[in-house]
Design an enzyme around this catalytic site. Structure first.
Site, short mmCIF file in Angstrom:
data_model
loop_
_atom_site.label_atom_id
_atom_site.label_comp_id
_atom_site.label_asym_id
_atom_site.label_seq_id
_atom_site.Cartn_x
_atom_site.Cartn_y
_atom_site.Cartn_z
N LYS A 1 -7.27 26.40 6.54
CA LYS A 1 -8.28 25.47 7.01
C LYS A 1 -8.56 25.75 8.48
CE LYS A 1 -6.43 22.97 3.35
NZ LYS A 1 -7.28 23.16 2.20
N TRP B 1 -2.63 14.97 -2.23
CA TRP B 1 -1.63 15.90 -1.71
C TRP B 1 -0.28 15.23 -1.53
CZ3 TRP B 1 -2.11 20.86 -2.25
CH2 TRP B 1 -3.40 21.35 -2.53
N ASP C 1 2.68 16.81 6.27
CA ASP C 1 1.82 17.88 5.78
C ASP C 1 0.52 17.79 6.59
OD1 ASP C 1 0.00 19.49 4.48
OD2 ASP C 1 0.41 18.70 2.48
#
Lengths: 360, 360
Positions: B196, B101, B172
């Protein structure tokens, strides 16, 4: 008790869709999971996604030349995403401005090019008409021509869609998509937020012709580059899975209603009923020229605007909700999307007639 | 029957939240409307929005210096939105790369600046550690330093958050937000997709310090310009209303669990149980250094990878779902977010022990 909901969007949903969503919330068809708990790359959600795409392609009669993308950000985000994807090496794009939404598109494009105003529907009474093709003054080599085919705030709809030949026509169809047939082949790009005729807010429809995927600017974010989104079947980033599921349920509902041609007939009937009531007296006013009157969003004013609050309070007491006009224009607005039943419009016009009789 | 869902996101939701959403689907608290039918500017939805913001501010302990924004596009879109909002006149930003990511963030930033790799957690075994602050080699005048505090695919979590003083730290936090307390004051910006620990896919959380709102590039789309979004309380464009409603229900659920500190204790217990099982034999392997092991995403491999399909089939037969590892790394991955109950992890480790005993 359910009310009649005339909101401009997010807006009324078919009750059958809501019932099915509620029933399937904890366990989608024996999967043991809610749709919102499914991996977007799993077998279950992939089947939901493919079925929604297939049904939409059938309903909208999208030719094989065009991709269907599910994105995020709504129509407003597309005001930037469109020029970032469409300008290529060209320095301008042309805009037909028929109300607030196309005006916002025109202004946002200035971040990326020198937009050209090809035509305006503004008159001394505000935005009240859709300029005809003969009135459009296109620039020499526009990257595309932008049109908002239904202006949600001003209630102006464009019924005659011209064929621009080699110049791609880009249309914001947010507030009337699926309300009537559109000849998709005439468009390079169609886009729209879902929260009127497609489903819940949070998913954005983009229909784009294959050959237009090569024009993105280098600054276009990857997540919003149509070519990347198309190559990944709308799964470059995690799609708004539940919103796509709800859209799929709406597409099934629309097919059960007989599809777009059948719903168009009902939309003609519903809007005629409302405009006829407005036109029947001087008590209510709609200033849009008849040939450009939206079948989806019907703004109207009381001749005596001091009665506005009174009108809204009486409507609410009868379960006729969200009739207040947009703050930029005032007055009233009845949005009568596909999911608003004829009974809702009947109840509204009955109330309007009684209100007029009591106060006239 | 509900299953135990170890998906990496979209992922397991608290069952109580799903039940409440189903019950309120057709008529939210006597309004006569579903939440997805409400105007985002109406009294009902405004109250839902404000309550979600308030609960999140309390749960995350967000100081008054920081705005909370609900946006669209997910973490991947933020990879472009962050530099477009943060670069100002600076020409570089620094990246700590700890897995897929942050690597994507690093690469996307090259559309807008010359990104600088400040540190990498890559070893001969792949991404297996979070470099400490002393290892970060910052450039001279970065616009910000980017960090992915939990790598969903590689299972690498950063536990020590440095204080960078005047240099804004951007994180993030998609896959571990609300799983443990974070000192928000140390961050200029936090962002994350909801799918999530927050709720359903389709809403993106951005927490941004007030003084950082003045740095947007002219090419930043208005709908993604944090200053515009903040000035309009996340309603510059139509927000993903239903996703915000679901997030609000999750926040209420989390408060009933005792808040972030209480859920952290449970997350420590759940992850310890799983890592202890992996470490107890050579049958299962996790290569991440202990100090960087994620409490949310636990990737593991069978020493004999020819048994992968066998393992997954046996798990599925017991209702242990979505355990397949990300295609880029292979093997298995158990994502054990807040909503995955201890019983789910117990069932998984019991299965792992039996599978090992039967095949050893």
């Amino acid at each position: 008790m359910r009310v009649f909901n005339f909101a401009a969007g997010p807006a009324a949903m078919p009750e059958e869709v809501l019932r099915q969503a509620a029933e399937e919330m904890l366990d989608w068809r024996g999967s043991g999971m809610s749709v919102m708990e499914m991996s977007h790359r799993g077998r279950e959600f992939m089947s939901i996604h493919e079925e929604a795409l297939g049904d939409l392609r059938e309903l909208l009669e999208v030719p094989a030349s065009h991709h269907i993308l599910f994105m995020q950000g709504g129509g407003l985000a597309e005001n930037a995403i469109v020029p970032m994807n469409m300008l290529g090496s060209r320095k301008t794009a042309d805009f037909v401005v028929t109300g607030s939404w196309s005006n916002k598109s025109f202004k946002e494009a200035a971040k990326y090019c020198t937009p050209h105003l090809a035509a305006s529907g503004e008159t001394s009474d505000g935005f009240t008409r859709a300029p005809r093709r003969a009135e459009w003054q296109l620039s020499d080599d526009p990257a595309y021509v932008h049109l908002c085919t239904n202006e949600t705030i001003h209630g102006v709809e464009t019924f005659d869609i011209p064929d621009l030949g080699d110049i791609p026509l880009v249309a914001d169809v947010s507030s009337h998509v699926l309300s009537r047939p559109l000849d998709v082949a005439k468009f390079g790009v169609l886009f729209g937020g879902a929260q009127k005729n497609i489903g819940m807010a949070g998913v954005t429809l983009v229909v784009v012709r294959e050959d237009l995927l090569e024009r993105a600017l280098a600054i276009c974010p990857s997540a919003f580059e149509w070519k990347t989104v198309a190559a990944n079947n709308s799964m470059y980033n995690t799609p708004p899975t539940y919103a796509i599921y709800i859209a799929g349920l709406v597409f099934k509902w629309l097919k059960r209603q007989g599809g777009v041609r059948a719903i168009e007939a009902r939309n003609v009937e519903k809007s005629k009923l409302l405009y006829d009531t407005i036109d029947a007296s001087d008590f209510y006013i709609n200033k849009v020229e008849r040939a450009s009157r939206s079948r989806m969003n019907v703004p109207f004013f009381l001749a005596d605007e001091s009665r506005n609050e009174d009108f809204l309070a009486g409507a609410k007491a009868r379960g006729l909700m969200q009739l207040k006009g947009h703050k930029s224009v005032g007055g009233m607005r009845a949005s009568i999307y596909n999911a608003v039943p004829l009974e809702g419009v009947n109840a509204l016009v009955e109330y309007m007639k009684e209100f007029e009789k009591d106060r006239a």
